[in-house]
Design a protein around this motif. Structure first.
Motif, mmCIF file in Angstrom:
data_model
loop_
_atom_site.group_PDB
_atom_site.id
_atom_site.type_symbol
_atom_site.label_atom_id
_atom_site.label_comp_id
_atom_site.label_asym_id
_atom_site.label_seq_id
_atom_site.Cartn_x
_atom_site.Cartn_y
_atom_site.Cartn_z
ATOM 1 N N ASN A 10 0.820 -1.206 0.000
ATOM 2 C CA ASN A 10 0.000 0.000 0.000
ATOM 3 C C ASN A 10 0.858 1.263 0.000
ATOM 4 O O ASN A 10 0.507 2.265 -0.628
ATOM 5 N N PHE A 11 1.987 1.207 0.702
ATOM 6 C CA PHE A 11 2.888 2.360 0.731
ATOM 7 C C PHE A 11 3.449 2.644 -0.663
ATOM 8 O O PHE A 11 3.442 3.794 -1.119
ATOM 9 N N VAL A 12 3.938 1.617 -1.338
ATOM 10 C CA VAL A 12 4.489 1.803 -2.684
ATOM 11 C C VAL A 12 3.407 2.306 -3.637
ATOM 12 O O VAL A 12 3.640 3.220 -4.449
ATOM 13 N N PHE A 13 2.227 1.715 -3.525
ATOM 14 C CA PHE A 13 1.117 2.110 -4.394
ATOM 15 C C PHE A 13 0.754 3.576 -4.172
ATOM 16 O O PHE A 13 0.605 4.356 -5.126
ATOM 17 N N LEU A 14 0.611 3.967 -2.909
ATOM 18 C CA LEU A 14 0.253 5.350 -2.604
ATOM 19 C C LEU A 14 1.381 6.325 -2.921
ATOM 20 O O LEU A 14 1.121 7.472 -3.288
ATOM 21 N N LEU A 15 2.611 5.874 -2.801
ATOM 22 C CA LEU A 15 3.740 6.730 -3.152
ATOM 23 C C LEU A 15 3.691 7.091 -4.636
ATOM 24 O O LEU A 15 3.903 8.252 -5.015
ATOM 25 N N VAL A 16 3.392 6.113 -5.474
ATOM 26 C CA VAL A 16 3.239 6.375 -6.913
ATOM 27 C C VAL A 16 2.079 7.341 -7.154
ATOM 28 O O VAL A 16 2.187 8.287 -7.947
ATOM 29 N N LEU A 17 0.974 7.109 -6.463
ATOM 30 C CA LEU A 17 -0.192 7.986 -6.607
ATOM 31 C C LEU A 17 0.125 9.414 -6.169
ATOM 32 O O LEU A 17 -0.246 10.381 -6.841
ATOM 33 N N HIS A 18 0.850 9.559 -5.051
ATOM 34 C CA HIS A 18 1.212 10.892 -4.554
ATOM 35 C C HIS A 18 2.107 11.628 -5.542
ATOM 36 O O HIS A 18 1.894 12.820 -5.808
ATOM 37 N N ILE A 19 3.108 10.943 -6.051
ATOM 38 C CA ILE A 19 4.033 11.578 -7.004
ATOM 39 C C ILE A 19 3.288 12.044 -8.245
ATOM 40 O O ILE A 19 3.469 13.180 -8.718
ATOM 41 N N PHE A 20 2.444 11.170 -8.791
ATOM 42 C CA PHE A 20 1.665 11.507 -9.989
ATOM 43 C C PHE A 20 0.758 12.703 -9.728
ATOM 44 O O PHE A 20 0.733 13.677 -10.497
ATOM 45 N N THR A 21 0.022 12.661 -8.628
ATOM 46 C CA THR A 21 -0.965 13.699 -8.342
ATOM 47 C C THR A 21 -0.306 15.049 -8.061
ATOM 48 O O THR A 21 -0.701 16.073 -8.628
ATOM 49 N N ILE A 22 0.691 15.046 -7.196
ATOM 50 C CA ILE A 22 1.319 16.315 -6.811
ATOM 51 C C ILE A 22 2.089 16.920 -7.979
ATOM 52 O O ILE A 22 2.095 18.146 -8.162
ATOM 53 N N PHE A 23 2.726 16.089 -8.802
ATOM 54 C CA PHE A 23 3.457 16.589 -9.973
ATOM 55 C C PHE A 23 2.513 17.339 -10.910
ATOM 56 O O PHE A 23 2.780 18.488 -11.310
ATOM 57 N N PHE A 24 1.394 16.715 -11.265
ATOM 58 C CA PHE A 24 0.456 17.361 -12.181
ATOM 59 C C PHE A 24 -0.287 18.514 -11.510
ATOM 60 O O PHE A 24 -0.650 19.492 -12.159
ATOM 61 N N TYR A 25 -0.500 18.410 -10.212
ATOM 62 C CA TYR A 25 -1.166 19.495 -9.481
ATOM 63 C C TYR A 25 -0.308 20.756 -9.518
ATOM 64 O O TYR A 25 -0.823 21.857 -9.756
ATOM 65 N N ILE A 26 0.987 20.611 -9.284
ATOM 66 C CA ILE A 26 1.894 21.764 -9.307
ATOM 67 C C ILE A 26 1.923 22.394 -10.699
ATOM 68 O O ILE A 26 1.912 23.628 -10.841
ATOM 69 N N ILE A 27 1.938 21.551 -11.733
ATOM 70 C CA ILE A 27 1.955 22.075 -13.104
ATOM 71 C C ILE A 27 0.653 22.811 -13.422
ATOM 72 O O ILE A 27 0.656 23.934 -13.946
ATOM 73 N N MET A 28 -0.484 22.181 -13.095
ATOM 74 C CA MET A 28 -1.786 22.772 -13.434
ATOM 75 C C MET A 28 -2.054 24.050 -12.651
ATOM 76 O O MET A 28 -2.699 24.967 -13.148
ATOM 77 N N MET A 29 -1.570 24.105 -11.407
ATOM 78 C CA MET A 29 -1.781 25.289 -10.587
ATOM 79 C C MET A 29 -0.701 26.344 -10.793
ATOM 80 O O MET A 29 -0.729 27.402 -10.168
ATOM 81 N N ASN A 30 0.282 26.037 -11.617
ATOM 82 C CA ASN A 30 1.372 26.965 -11.904
ATOM 83 C C ASN A 30 2.077 27.402 -10.620
ATOM 84 O O ASN A 30 2.317 28.593 -10.385
ATOM 85 N N MET A 31 2.406 26.420 -9.780
ATOM 86 C CA MET A 31 3.047 26.683 -8.504
ATOM 87 C C MET A 31 4.543 26.404 -8.604
ATOM 88 O O MET A 31 4.987 25.640 -9.468
ATOM 89 N N VAL A 32 5.301 27.018 -7.722
ATOM 90 C CA VAL A 32 6.754 26.865 -7.690
ATOM 91 C C VAL A 32 7.134 26.156 -6.393
ATOM 92 O O VAL A 32 6.602 26.467 -5.326
ATOM 93 N N ILE A 33 8.051 25.195 -6.490
ATOM 94 C CA ILE A 33 8.519 24.487 -5.295
ATOM 95 C C ILE A 33 9.561 25.347 -4.600
ATOM 96 O O ILE A 33 10.629 25.621 -5.142
ATOM 97 N N VAL A 34 9.248 25.779 -3.378
ATOM 98 C CA VAL A 34 10.145 26.632 -2.608
ATOM 99 C C VAL A 34 11.194 25.804 -1.881
ATOM 100 O O VAL A 34 12.366 26.183 -1.810
ATOM 101 N N ASP A 35 10.770 24.660 -1.338
ATOM 102 C CA ASP A 35 11.687 23.804 -0.568
ATOM 103 C C ASP A 35 11.457 22.353 -0.978
ATOM 104 O O ASP A 35 10.465 21.733 -0.578
ATOM 105 N N VAL A 36 12.358 21.803 -1.783
ATOM 106 C CA VAL A 36 12.211 20.440 -2.318
ATOM 107 C C VAL A 36 12.246 19.374 -1.222
ATOM 108 O O VAL A 36 11.418 18.457 -1.225
ATOM 109 N N PRO A 37 13.190 19.431 -0.244
ATOM 110 C CA PRO A 37 13.200 18.392 0.801
ATOM 111 C C PRO A 37 11.889 18.292 1.579
ATOM 112 O O PRO A 37 11.445 17.191 1.913
ATOM 113 N N PHE A 38 11.273 19.423 1.867
ATOM 114 C CA PHE A 38 10.003 19.389 2.597
ATOM 115 C C PHE A 38 8.901 18.773 1.742
ATOM 116 O O PHE A 38 8.043 18.039 2.247
#
Length: 220
Positions: free
Chosen positions: A100-128
């Motif tokens: 479940n962790f691996v599955f959700l990790l893939v889902l999180h990466i996919f969702t947040i990546f496209f969310y940042i692009i669609m919302m035109n947001m900038v990553i201020v702190d990558v480690p966080f």
């Protein structure tokens, strides 16, 4: 403990690669949700704080759609007793949790990546941001894995799953929203490290509680 847990993890991966049911369903649900929010609610014009929390609400409902199957499929396919014969409860929990962790990790990466692009947001702190993705997947996986085992043999599983999950996940969502706001908007402050410590602590408590309580859930 590791070998049986790894075998269960491999079994789950093999089933998912063969059917691709959960992955395709959740990715389609997430993509449709992102488009709906962007074009209907004009989410790109929202204030920074709602933007930080909105992505986790999408992930929450996507996870609740797919993660319920973790133990429900064992009950439906009559393999519940077979697992009992070949592994101890703690080993079963760790194997399912890892999948479940691996599955959700893939889902999180996919969702947040496209969310940042669609919302035109900038990553201020990558480690966080990476911490939010990693520990967010760990916390959500621990809750859904434990809850799925509790409702696997119950009637009206979907309603029970939601009722049990939401109170446990609300604190996680609040912490993740704060950490994400730090990563995407505010940058690191003194309070940000407290939020990160709370996120790590939440994951540790839920995983530990799952390992301890799963013996009782599995046997009953």
């Amino acid at each position: 403990m590791v070998k049986p847990a790894l075998s269960i993890f491999k079994k789950e991966i093999a089933i998912e690669l063969r059917t691709r049911y959960a992955l395709n369903t959740l990715l389609a649900f997430t993509g449709a949700s992102l488009l709906l929010i962007l074009f209907t609610l004009r989410a790109d014009q929202l204030d920074p704080t709602p933007k930080s929390g909105l992505v986790w609400i999408i992930i929450l409902f996507a996870a609740m759609t797919g993660m319920m199957r973790s133990f429900v499929q064992e009950a439906d396919k009559k393999t519940w007793d077979l697992l009992k014969l070949h592994a101890k409860p703690s080993q079963i929990f760790i194997g399912k949790l890892a999948y479940n962790f691996v599955f959700l990790l893939v889902l999180h990466i996919f969702t947040i990546f496209f969310y940042i692009i669609m919302m035109n947001m900038v990553i201020v702190d990558v480690p966080f941001l990476l911490s939010a993705i990693f520990f967010g997947a760990a916390g959500l996986a621990s809750v859904t894995t434990l809850t799925s085992a509790m409702i696997a043999q119950a009637d009206r599983r979907g309603a029970v799953f939601s009722v049990l999950c939401i109170p446990l996940i609300v604190p996680l969502l609040l912490i993740l929203t704060s950490v994400t706001r730090t990563a995407l908007i505010e940058g690191v402050t003194d309070d940000a490290y407290n939020d990160l410590a709370a996120l790590i602590g939440y994951c540790g408590v839920m995983i530990s509680a799952g390992i301890i309580l799963f013996d009782f859930i599995w046997e009953d």
